[in-house]
Each structure stands twice: as C-alpha cells, then as structure tokens.
Design an enzyme around this catalytic site. Sequence first.
Site, short mmCIF file in Angstrom:
data_model
loop_
_atom_site.label_atom_id
_atom_site.label_comp_id
_atom_site.label_asym_id
_atom_site.label_seq_id
_atom_site.Cartn_x
_atom_site.Cartn_y
_atom_site.Cartn_z
N GLY A 4 -5.80 -4.52 7.31
CA GLY A 4 -6.72 -2.54 7.33
C GLY A 4 -8.47 -2.72 8.24
O GLY A 4 -8.97 -1.94 9.09
N THR A 8 0.62 -0.88 -0.09
CA THR A 8 -0.24 -0.20 0.16
C THR A 8 0.55 1.07 -0.29
O THR A 8 2.18 1.25 0.16
CB THR A 8 -0.83 0.08 1.39
OG1 THR A 8 -1.19 -1.16 1.04
CG2 THR A 8 -1.82 1.36 1.66
N ARG A 45 -14.55 -6.97 -0.12
CA ARG A 45 -14.23 -6.32 0.63
C ARG A 45 -13.52 -4.98 1.29
O ARG A 45 -12.14 -4.54 -0.26
CB ARG A 45 -12.95 -7.64 1.11
CG ARG A 45 -12.25 -6.75 2.71
CD ARG A 45 -10.74 -6.31 2.42
NE ARG A 45 -10.49 -6.42 3.48
CZ ARG A 45 -9.04 -5.39 3.56
NH1 ARG A 45 -8.30 -4.61 2.23
NH2 ARG A 45 -8.22 -5.22 4.53
N VAL A 46 -13.18 -4.11 1.29
CA VAL A 46 -12.91 -2.36 1.49
C VAL A 46 -11.95 -3.06 3.03
O VAL A 46 -12.94 -3.03 4.42
CB VAL A 46 -13.31 -1.71 1.22
CG1 VAL A 46 -13.24 -0.05 1.21
CG2 VAL A 46 -14.74 -2.18 0.39
N GLY A 47 -11.04 -2.29 2.97
CA GLY A 47 -10.26 -2.01 3.56
C GLY A 47 -10.11 -0.74 4.47
O GLY A 47 -11.08 0.46 4.42
N ASP A 48 -9.59 -0.02 5.61
CA ASP A 48 -8.91 1.47 5.98
C ASP A 48 -8.39 2.41 4.79
O ASP A 48 -8.72 3.94 5.39
CB ASP A 48 -8.00 0.75 6.68
CG ASP A 48 -6.93 0.31 6.08
OD1 ASP A 48 -6.95 -0.25 5.73
OD2 ASP A 48 -5.57 1.12 6.81
N THR A 90 -0.44 1.62 6.94
CA THR A 90 -1.06 0.02 6.20
C THR A 90 -0.74 -0.90 6.95
O THR A 90 -0.13 -0.40 7.56
CB THR A 90 0.69 -0.03 5.10
OG1 THR A 90 0.69 -0.77 4.27
CG2 THR A 90 2.18 1.00 5.98
N GLY A 91 -1.50 -1.51 6.51
CA GLY A 91 -1.92 -2.93 7.49
C GLY A 91 -2.62 -3.04 7.10
O GLY A 91 -3.25 -3.17 6.45
N1 ASP Z 1 -4.54 -1.39 4.81
C1 ASP Z 1 -4.65 -2.36 3.40
C2 ASP Z 1 -5.65 -2.90 3.25
O1 ASP Z 1 -6.22 -4.22 4.78
C3 ASP Z 1 -3.92 -3.38 3.23
C4 ASP Z 1 -2.11 -2.86 3.09
O2 ASP Z 1 -1.26 -1.53 3.39
O3 ASP Z 1 -1.33 -3.62 2.84
O4 ASP Z 1 -7.00 -3.30 2.98
#
Ligand code: ASP
Length: 324
Positions: free
Chosen positions: A246, A192, A220-223, A243-244
């Site tokens: 989500g 990300t 699915r939608v992340g953060d 990032t991480g």
């Molecule tokens: N945060 C992003 C999500 O969960 C993925 C990522 O940062 O690697 O969609």
Amino acid sequence: MRQVFFYMAFFLIYLSSGAQTSPKYALVIHGGAGVMSEKSMTSEIQNEYLRVLNKALQVGDSVLLHGGTCLDAVEKTIIILEDSPLFNAGKGAVFTHEGTIELDASVMDGKTLAAGAVSGIKDIRNPISLARTVMEKSEHVFLTGIGASQFAVEQGFKTVENSYFFTEKRYKSLQELLKKEREPATGDKHGTVGCVALDTFGNIAAGTSTGGMTNKKYGRVGDSPVIGAGTYANNQTGGFSCTGHGEFYIRLGFSRDISAMMEYRKMNIRKACRAEIDKLTKMGGTGGVIGLDRKGNIAMEFNTSGMFRGYIKSNGEKEVAIFK
Ligand code: ASP
C-alpha cells in the site's frame, strides 16, 4: 433500390452479430496479488478460491442483469469476499502487531465522483457497506477508528466482536513474522478484495476492502481506503481497485494516475494499467490492479506471480484465474 436493400440487410446482420457493440454491463474482481505458485497451493485450496471467486461474480452478475446499479453490484460482490475466510478482508483478515484486526475499505461512484472510506474498523462485519454509508449518509468522505464505529451504530449497523474476524491461518502468519522479526509490516501479501462494475445505465463504481498488512503497527493505514490510491472511479475514464504494498500505491496516487493517463493521454485501460504497474515495479513495489472502462473493456494487471481475479460480462464472456 435492390442495392440499398442489400446494404441495409448487411448492416443489420453486422449489428446483430454483436460486432463493435459494447457489453451492456461488466464486472471485474480481485482477491489480492502476491507470491503464489501452483506448487505451493493444493488443488483443493485452488478450487476453493475459484469457487468463492465464481460465487462473487455470480452475485454481481445477477445484480446487474436485473437492472441493479453498479454500486449495489460492487457492495454485494465485496460482501461475499469479506464474509469468506479465504481473503484478507472482513472475516479472515490479517492480524496487527498487537494481535487485533483493523479493517479498511472504500467505495467510489464514477458518475458523481462521490466517495466513502473507513479505516481502522474493529467491530463492523462488512466495512464496504460502512464505506458506502459514509458516502451516502454523511457529509464526509473518510471516517476512522472509534468515530467511524460510532457513525456505523447511529446508522443502524450491528457490531461484532473483533474475534469474529480471527482465523487460525492469519494468526499463524503473525506468529511467524513476530518470530522472524523481519521488516515491520510484510508477509501475507495477498487477500485484499476489490470489485469494479459497469451497469446497464453506463455508470461505473469501484470498491476495495482489506485488513491491510500482517504485523502492521501504530495505526498504519494502507492504500485501500485512500481514494485515488487503492480505489478510484470516473465514468469518463474507468474504475479501478488495487492490491499490493500500500505505501507504494499511496505515493504513486496509483488509481488516479491511471485515470489521468486515460484522460489526458488518451491511453486505453490496459495500457494505462500496465504503465502504472511498470512505475510500481521501478519503485520496488509489488501488487496488482483491476479496472474497467465505460465500454466494458477489462484490465487485470500485476507484477507478482499471481492475483486472484475474474470478470464477467453481459455478453457471456467470463474468466477466473489465480496464476500468471
Ligand atoms: N494494499 C493493502 C494494504 O497495503 C494490502 C494488500 O492489498 O495486500 O493495506
């Protein structure tokens, strides 16, 4: 009289030495956090990552140096990372369970608290630009899927085939996960991209762009496109891009919580980011965050073994790094 002159001269020297003066502008970026080790990455690959991170910093630096706004800097910097196949954003994004690419992005203006976000984008090359257009040209904050693409076309965006985003590396990651049939949405945990900028007008903006997580299902939608989770900016505190994993970031209201700690508890940016990462760790989540405040202080915190990251300031300070 002589003494007064002496003190004045001393004060001028003190000022010109740059002591206590904040940088006129600053910019910080990330290209994802995750499990990465120096051993598992050849030096050629490391150099390629560093090259693109440096290029992104240069582009942002040049916008700010020439008096451009923090929003321009954030958008232009993120476009470099979206266009690079190395990162999980734009070209090179991870695959969904169905073998398509669905992109999410958001941007926030710390001066006005205006924000724009998009999710589930399949046919717009630079989702960060679309997020900014949602902020500036629509009366909404968050558009998704087909509607977001319709809006993009109305606003003059050109569409691309979904296959434009495909890369062999990400396709293999999906195949590996499908074969292992592990948890539904893990793997490929980094890539990300995000950027936070402070411009010469004292304004802060933050933006984030991603393909989400490999093998994601059911829309699915992340953060990353969720304002207050993956992205937040407020001139009074700072700007943040995450990032991480989500789901944890959404549940924590991650970036808004950092801003709140700075606002209500008067914590400095690094302490606040660290405290939020500690909350993430306690919940069992992994990832990182970048941020900067109105004085140009930088934070780059994470609880993984690495995070692609870097910053640059008007006073010449600069750093680019991958591992802990
Ligand atoms: N945060 C992003 C999500 O969960 C993925 C990522 O940062 O690697 O969609």
